[in-house]
Design an enzyme around this catalytic site. Sequence first.
Site, PDB file in Angstrom:
ATOM      1  N   CYS A  92       0.861  -1.183   0.000  1.00 43.18           N
ATOM      2  CA  CYS A  92       0.000   0.000   0.000  1.00 43.18           C
ATOM      3  C   CYS A  92       0.895   1.229   0.000  1.00 43.18           C
ATOM      4  CB  CYS A  92      -0.864  -0.022   1.261  1.00 43.18           C
ATOM      5  SG  CYS A  92      -1.928   1.421   1.441  1.00 43.18           S
ATOM      6  N   CYS A  99      -1.060   3.618  -6.583  1.00 42.91           N
ATOM      7  CA  CYS A  99      -1.914   3.008  -5.555  1.00 42.91           C
ATOM      8  C   CYS A  99      -2.098   1.556  -5.977  1.00 42.91           C
ATOM      9  CB  CYS A  99      -3.253   3.737  -5.489  1.00 42.91           C
ATOM     10  SG  CYS A  99      -4.520   2.873  -4.535  1.00 42.91           S
TER      11      CYS A  99
HETATM   12  N1  DGL Z   1      -4.040   0.644  -1.856  1.00 37.67           N
HETATM   13  C1  DGL Z   1      -3.639   1.832  -1.209  1.00 37.67           C
HETATM   14  C2  DGL Z   1      -2.417   2.448  -1.864  1.00 37.67           C
HETATM   15  O1  DGL Z   1      -1.625   1.765  -2.483  1.00 37.67           O
HETATM   16  C3  DGL Z   1      -4.625   2.928  -0.923  1.00 37.67           C
HETATM   17  C4  DGL Z   1      -6.067   2.656  -0.804  1.00 37.67           C
HETATM   18  C5  DGL Z   1      -6.752   3.509   0.243  1.00 37.67           C
HETATM   19  O2  DGL Z   1      -6.972   4.726   0.041  1.00 37.67           O
HETATM   20  O3  DGL Z   1      -7.045   2.930   1.273  1.00 37.67           O
HETATM   21  O4  DGL Z   1      -2.185   3.622  -1.740  1.00 37.67           O
END
Ligand code: DGL
Length: 266
Positions: free
Chosen positions: A76, A187
């Site tokens: 993430c 993301c």
């Molecule tokens: N999957 C997360 C990232 O790579 C973000 C998703 C969220 O906003 O929770 O930034």
Amino acid sequence: MTDQVAAPIGVFDSGVGGLSVLAEIQRLLPNESLLYVADCGHIPYGEKSPEFIRQRCRLVAEFFREHGAKAMVLACNTATVAAVADLREHYPDWPLVGMEPAVKPAAAATRSGVVGVLATTGTLQSAKFAALLDRFANDVQVVTQPCPGLVECIEAGDLGSPVLRDLLQGYVNPLLAAGCDTLILGCTHYPFLKPLLAQMVPPSIAIIDTGAAVARQLQRLLGERQLLSDGPAREAQFWTSSSPEHLRKILPILWNKSDSVRSFTV
Ligand code: DGL
């Protein structure tokens, strides 16, 4: 094989986005057993405070350690910018892999000299992202685009509804108008939108994400410590802080299998 070598790897995201990274890890390291925690009860992290995200990351790290994980992957970008330094300080000897938008490879690849970054508000506003631009993007123009709403669609298993299509088109158009020839998916949810994106941008536009690079970094760290497993891998295990039933429904769309899913109640 020692217990530590056979131990699992903990992979974490605010939701199901990290499954795009989990797939790259499984492709590169098929002998490794994988644990996955989705903090779906607190999504989206993109709109949460760094302090809140740091607390969640600490709880998940402790959970992985209680399950004997030999390494942790922060799959993430938003959690990485908020919490990776804190986790590294807290667990100095534990292999930890974070992720950041692929500014360096994009700056090297662009021919137009204009690079677009699609990411969460939290990632784009962070000091870590500013430092990344300072370090690698001095010779290119970087156009950033926060994308509220995309994560929620993907969490619902929507990869192509008209609503999602309009939302994504609205985020991509300004980047194309600015002359970007390289788009960074900053993301881990967004790689699931690649088929939709491919319908919106000319084939000459490069779309870059960092899942495969993260898997290679994990391989390097484990290799240096003689912690790479010879297998066999155990079935991946999943936990969610929201409804396990919902994750069971989404897994076949984003992961191909409907493996064991339990509640993460911390
Ligand atoms: N999957 C997360 C990232 O790579 C973000 C998703 C969220 O906003 O929770 O930034």
